[in-house]
Enzyme design. Structure first.
Site, PDB file in Angstrom:
ATOM      1  N   TYR A 144      -0.048  20.727   0.916  1.00 17.83           N
ATOM      2  CA  TYR A 144       0.696  19.540   1.417  1.00 17.83           C
ATOM      3  C   TYR A 144       2.304  19.894   1.638  1.00 17.83           C
ATOM      4  CZ  TYR A 144       3.020  14.911   1.559  1.00 17.83           C
ATOM      5  OH  TYR A 144       3.789  13.877   2.029  1.00 17.83           O
ATOM      6  N   GLU A 162       8.071  16.309  -2.234  1.00 21.19           N
ATOM      7  CA  GLU A 162       7.354  17.320  -2.616  1.00 21.19           C
ATOM      8  C   GLU A 162       7.740  18.611  -2.167  1.00 21.19           C
ATOM      9  OE1 GLU A 162       4.013  17.587  -4.393  1.00 21.19           O
ATOM     10  OE2 GLU A 162       4.952  15.666  -5.392  1.00 21.19           O
ATOM     11  N   SER A 218       8.979  15.056   2.766  1.00 27.97           N
ATOM     12  CA  SER A 218       8.739  14.537   1.135  1.00 27.97           C
ATOM     13  C   SER A 218       9.544  15.003   0.092  1.00 27.97           C
ATOM     14  CB  SER A 218       7.155  14.532   0.923  1.00 27.97           C
ATOM     15  OG  SER A 218       6.682  14.594  -0.123  1.00 27.97           O
TER      16      SER A 218
HETATM   17  P1  NAP Z   1      -0.799   6.999   3.874  1.00 29.27           P
HETATM   18  O1  NAP Z   1      -0.897   5.362   3.257  1.00 29.27           O
HETATM   19  O2  NAP Z   1      -1.708   7.894   3.492  1.00 29.27           O
HETATM   20  O3  NAP Z   1      -0.925   6.818   5.565  1.00 29.27           O
HETATM   21  C1  NAP Z   1      -1.218   7.848   6.229  1.00 29.27           C
HETATM   22  C2  NAP Z   1      -1.428   7.771   7.618  1.00 29.27           C
HETATM   23  O4  NAP Z   1      -1.801   8.591   8.298  1.00 29.27           O
HETATM   24  C3  NAP Z   1      -2.591   6.528   7.918  1.00 29.27           C
HETATM   25  O5  NAP Z   1      -2.447   5.703   8.880  1.00 29.27           O
HETATM   26  C4  NAP Z   1      -3.732   7.537   8.363  1.00 29.27           C
HETATM   27  O6  NAP Z   1      -4.920   7.065   9.096  1.00 29.27           O
HETATM   28  C5  NAP Z   1      -2.754   8.513   9.166  1.00 29.27           C
HETATM   29  N1  NAP Z   1      -3.206   9.695   9.452  1.00 29.27           N
HETATM   30  C6  NAP Z   1      -3.876  10.838   8.717  1.00 29.27           C
HETATM   31  N2  NAP Z   1      -4.460  11.817   9.358  1.00 29.27           N
HETATM   32  C7  NAP Z   1      -4.110  11.569  10.641  1.00 29.27           C
HETATM   33  C8  NAP Z   1      -4.635  12.361  11.745  1.00 29.27           C
HETATM   34  N3  NAP Z   1      -5.210  13.534  11.726  1.00 29.27           N
HETATM   35  N4  NAP Z   1      -4.071  11.882  13.012  1.00 29.27           N
HETATM   36  C9  NAP Z   1      -3.384  10.714  13.019  1.00 29.27           C
HETATM   37  N5  NAP Z   1      -3.258   9.835  11.909  1.00 29.27           N
HETATM   38  C10 NAP Z   1      -3.714  10.410  11.001  1.00 29.27           C
HETATM   39  O7  NAP Z   1       0.711   7.474   3.666  1.00 29.27           O
HETATM   40  P2  NAP Z   1       1.978   6.798   3.266  1.00 29.27           P
HETATM   41  O8  NAP Z   1       2.219   6.491   1.954  1.00 29.27           O
HETATM   42  O9  NAP Z   1       2.191   5.417   4.112  1.00 29.27           O
HETATM   43  O10 NAP Z   1       3.102   7.698   3.802  1.00 29.27           O
HETATM   44  C11 NAP Z   1       3.617   7.873   5.290  1.00 29.27           C
HETATM   45  C12 NAP Z   1       4.373   9.187   5.539  1.00 29.27           C
HETATM   46  O11 NAP Z   1       5.241   9.609   4.586  1.00 29.27           O
HETATM   47  C13 NAP Z   1       3.118  10.315   5.308  1.00 29.27           C
HETATM   48  O12 NAP Z   1       3.417  11.415   6.245  1.00 29.27           O
HETATM   49  C14 NAP Z   1       3.541  10.833   3.854  1.00 29.27           C
HETATM   50  O13 NAP Z   1       2.954  11.986   3.736  1.00 29.27           O
HETATM   51  C15 NAP Z   1       4.927  10.646   3.946  1.00 29.27           C
HETATM   52  N6  NAP Z   1       5.485  10.515   2.570  1.00 29.27           N
HETATM   53  C16 NAP Z   1       5.157   9.441   1.904  1.00 29.27           C
HETATM   54  C17 NAP Z   1       5.757   9.165   0.507  1.00 29.27           C
HETATM   55  C18 NAP Z   1       5.159   8.301  -0.364  1.00 29.27           C
HETATM   56  O14 NAP Z   1       5.615   7.997  -1.598  1.00 29.27           O
HETATM   57  N7  NAP Z   1       4.221   6.945  -0.004  1.00 29.27           N
HETATM   58  C19 NAP Z   1       6.750   9.931   0.168  1.00 29.27           C
HETATM   59  C20 NAP Z   1       7.354  10.905   1.064  1.00 29.27           C
HETATM   60  C21 NAP Z   1       6.375  11.008   2.191  1.00 29.27           C
HETATM   61  P3  NAP Z   1      -6.276   6.326   8.147  1.00 29.27           P
HETATM   62  O15 NAP Z   1      -5.613   4.958   7.802  1.00 29.27           O
HETATM   63  O16 NAP Z   1      -7.062   6.435   9.506  1.00 29.27           O
HETATM   64  O17 NAP Z   1      -6.229   7.410   7.147  1.00 29.27           O
HETATM   65  O1  F7E Z   2       0.772  11.952  -8.373  1.00 29.97           O
HETATM   66  C1  F7E Z   2      -0.114  12.718 -11.822  1.00 29.97           C
HETATM   67  C2  F7E Z   2      -0.004  13.940 -10.637  1.00 29.97           C
HETATM   68  O2  F7E Z   2      -0.836  11.598  -6.413  1.00 29.97           O
HETATM   69  C3  F7E Z   2       1.878  11.473  -9.098  1.00 29.97           C
HETATM   70  C4  F7E Z   2       2.166  11.151  -2.128  1.00 29.97           C
HETATM   71  O3  F7E Z   2       2.804  10.099  -1.658  1.00 29.97           O
HETATM   72  O4  F7E Z   2       4.221  11.539  -3.375  1.00 29.97           O
HETATM   73  C5  F7E Z   2       2.825  11.212  -3.613  1.00 29.97           C
HETATM   74  O5  F7E Z   2       2.470  12.389  -4.137  1.00 29.97           O
HETATM   75  C6  F7E Z   2       1.696  12.451 -10.296  1.00 29.97           C
HETATM   76  C7  F7E Z   2       1.370  13.959 -10.132  1.00 29.97           C
HETATM   77  O6  F7E Z   2       1.501  11.187  -6.018  1.00 29.97           O
HETATM   78  C8  F7E Z   2      -3.427  11.566 -11.790  1.00 29.97           C
HETATM   79  O7  F7E Z   2      -0.693  15.146 -11.011  1.00 29.97           O
HETATM   80  C9  F7E Z   2      -2.033  12.132 -13.417  1.00 29.97           C
HETATM   81  O8  F7E Z   2       2.146  14.690 -11.154  1.00 29.97           O
HETATM   82  O9  F7E Z   2       0.277   9.704  -7.229  1.00 29.97           O
HETATM   83  P1  F7E Z   2       0.437  10.948  -7.041  1.00 29.97           P
HETATM   84  P2  F7E Z   2       2.374  12.596  -5.458  1.00 29.97           P
HETATM   85  O10 F7E Z   2       1.550  13.886  -5.926  1.00 29.97           O
HETATM   86  O11 F7E Z   2       3.817  12.666  -6.356  1.00 29.97           O
HETATM   87  C10 F7E Z   2       4.948  12.273  -2.509  1.00 29.97           C
HETATM   88  C11 F7E Z   2       6.464  12.013  -2.610  1.00 29.97           C
HETATM   89  C12 F7E Z   2       4.289  12.558  -1.111  1.00 29.97           C
HETATM   90  O12 F7E Z   2       4.802  12.772  -0.163  1.00 29.97           O
HETATM   91  C13 F7E Z   2       2.858  12.414  -1.127  1.00 29.97           C
HETATM   92  O13 F7E Z   2       2.380  12.088   0.444  1.00 29.97           O
HETATM   93  O14 F7E Z   2       0.710  11.914 -11.204  1.00 29.97           O
HETATM   94  N1  F7E Z   2      -1.416  12.239 -11.933  1.00 29.97           N
HETATM   95  N2  F7E Z   2      -3.153  11.537 -13.269  1.00 29.97           N
HETATM   96  C14 F7E Z   2      -2.342  11.786 -11.168  1.00 29.97           C
HETATM   97  N3  F7E Z   2      -2.245  11.650  -9.745  1.00 29.97           N
HETATM   98  C15 F7E Z   2      -3.508  11.342  -9.255  1.00 29.97           C
HETATM   99  N4  F7E Z   2      -3.318  11.235  -7.771  1.00 29.97           N
HETATM  100  N5  F7E Z   2      -4.506  10.879  -9.738  1.00 29.97           N
HETATM  101  C16 F7E Z   2      -4.429  11.033 -10.997  1.00 29.97           C
HETATM  102  O15 F7E Z   2      -5.665  10.742 -11.716  1.00 29.97           O
END
Ligand code: NAP
Ligand code: F7E
Length: 346
Positions: free
Chosen positions: A158, A137, A135
């Protein structure tokens, strides 16, 4: 021979898009589903196949990244050619509240799965290609733009867990010669995005405000800037990474960043609303350590994988708002029906 893929996190946003892509390419797709007291398969219900039907290509297994024995059984049953490790506790703010659990699922979970793969490859002499979901992050406080050569500076439990998983991947690649690719994906969103991430929280609120089901939207830091892409585009990059001749580490991003405030402006105005009338700041959404500015440089992936994002920021926001306007309109119908049927005068 049909290829077999195993996806952890198949019920999540990315897992659902990736499953569709792999099925369309002729793969048999195995997915890990966590036991839950309520259904957690809404995002993949449309591709679900009845286990009683012969020749199905989507096979679900109960397992959890915290349970190595279960993971081992699934790897043996699926005999995968490719593993996509997408399972994670993926919410940054929640990771401050549940740091130990986050480390267990995201860092230790990856290690458990890598160890299964190491043994599986050793005793079967098969090659299994492994994709680790890193990520942006992990870059945290590093100055933008961030690329594969930028040093990590994680700012949440995270992000620290994802850095650990990233390095486990590199170590297993170097120590055991496994094909492990680390991707570093910047934020990617869609109408299937979880409703507590800021983009979807905003677009759900737009729909509900438009339908009169909600008036206020409480948010935290509006100044944070993110490089937001479309999840549908990003799963293509994931697949391409595992088809590449060499394993490696790749940044995937759009190369454009917008603030949460700019996302609000775009989303509310698309629905003919003024966000300033509805948004209030609730400090409980602030993070103890924030990531201010993420902007990816994905030149390496664009060149090596011949990949580029197809969906612009505007198109993404509009796609999400349009979806959530439809959802809210359905909610409104249910709401009105309930009101009418519970009215004792009727
Ligand atoms: P998501 O919608 O939160 O999906 C996470 C998945 O992981 C869900 O299927 C969840 O199951 C499963 N999971 C959580 N804890 C688990 C455990 N202990 N054992 C097995 N499965 C588990 O995330 P996403 O947005 O699709 O992201 C996919 C991956 O990319 C994640 O690893 C995330 O950290 C990473 N990532 C995401 C982004 C982004 O912007 N979306 C960016 C960078 C990296 P449930 O449905 O049961 O909760
Ligand atoms: O926050 C701000 C918050 O939770 C984005 C995950 O998929 O992307 C995701 O992480 C920004 C942050 O995503 C609220 O403070 C303001 O600066 O949508 P987010 P994230 O933290 O960037 C990365 C790449 C991953 O890997 C992660 O799995 O928005 N913010 N107000 C808020 N964020 C949330 N959630 N809720 C608010 O009310």
């Amino acid at each position: 021979m049909r290829k077999s893929a195993l996806i952890t996190g198949i019920t999540g946003q990315d897992g659902s898009y990736l499953s569709e892509l792999l099925l369309s390419k002729g793969y048999t797709v195995h997915g890990i589903v966590r036991r839950s007291s309520s259904f957690n398969t809404a995002r993949i219900n449309h591709i679900y196949e009845d286990p009683h039907e012969a020749g199905r290509r989507l096979v679900l297994h109960y397992a959890d990244l915290s349970d190595s024995t279960g993971l081992r059984r699934v790897v043996e049953a699926a005999q995968p050619d490719e593993i996509f490790n997408l399972g994670a506790q993926s919410h940054v703010k929640v990771s401050f509240e549940n740091p130990e659990y986050t480390a267990d699922a995201d860092a230790m979970g990856t290690l458990r799965l890598l160890d299964c793969v190491r043994d599986h490859c050793q005793h079967t002499k098969r090659e299994v290609r492994f994709y680790q979901a890193g990520s942006s992050e992990m870059f945290g406080a590093a100055n933008p733009p961030q690329s594969e050569s930028t040093a990590f500076y994680p700012r949440s439990p995270y992000a620290v867990s994802k850095v650990a998983a990233h390095w486990y991947g590199i170590n297993y690649r170097e120590a055991y010669g496994l094909f492990i690719t680390n991707r570093i994906l910047f934020n990617h969103e869609s109408p299937r995005r979880g409703e507590t991430f800021v983009t979807r929280k905003i677009t759900r609120a737009v729909g509900r405000i438009k339908e009169g089901l909600q008036d206020k939207l409480y948010l935290g830091n509006l100044d944070a800037r993110r490089d937001w892409g479309f999840a549908g585009d990003y799963v293509e990059a994931m697949w391409k990474m595992l088809q590449h001749s060499e394993p490696g580490d790749f940044v995937v991003a759009t190369g454009e960043a917008y603030s949460v405030r700019e996302f609000l402006e775009e989303a509310f105005s698309h629905a003919g609303l003024n966000w300033e009338r509805h948004v209030e700041i609730d400090p409980s959404y602030f993070r103890p350590t924030e990531v201010d500015y993420l902007l990816g440089d994905s030149s390496k992936a664009r060149k090596a994988l011949d990949w580029e994002p197809r969906t612009s920021f505007k198109t993404l926001v509009r796609m999400m708002v349009d979806n959530d306007l439809r959802l809210a309109s359905d909610e409104r119908l249910v709401h009105d029906k309930k009101y009418v049927t519970s009215d004792p005068r009727r």
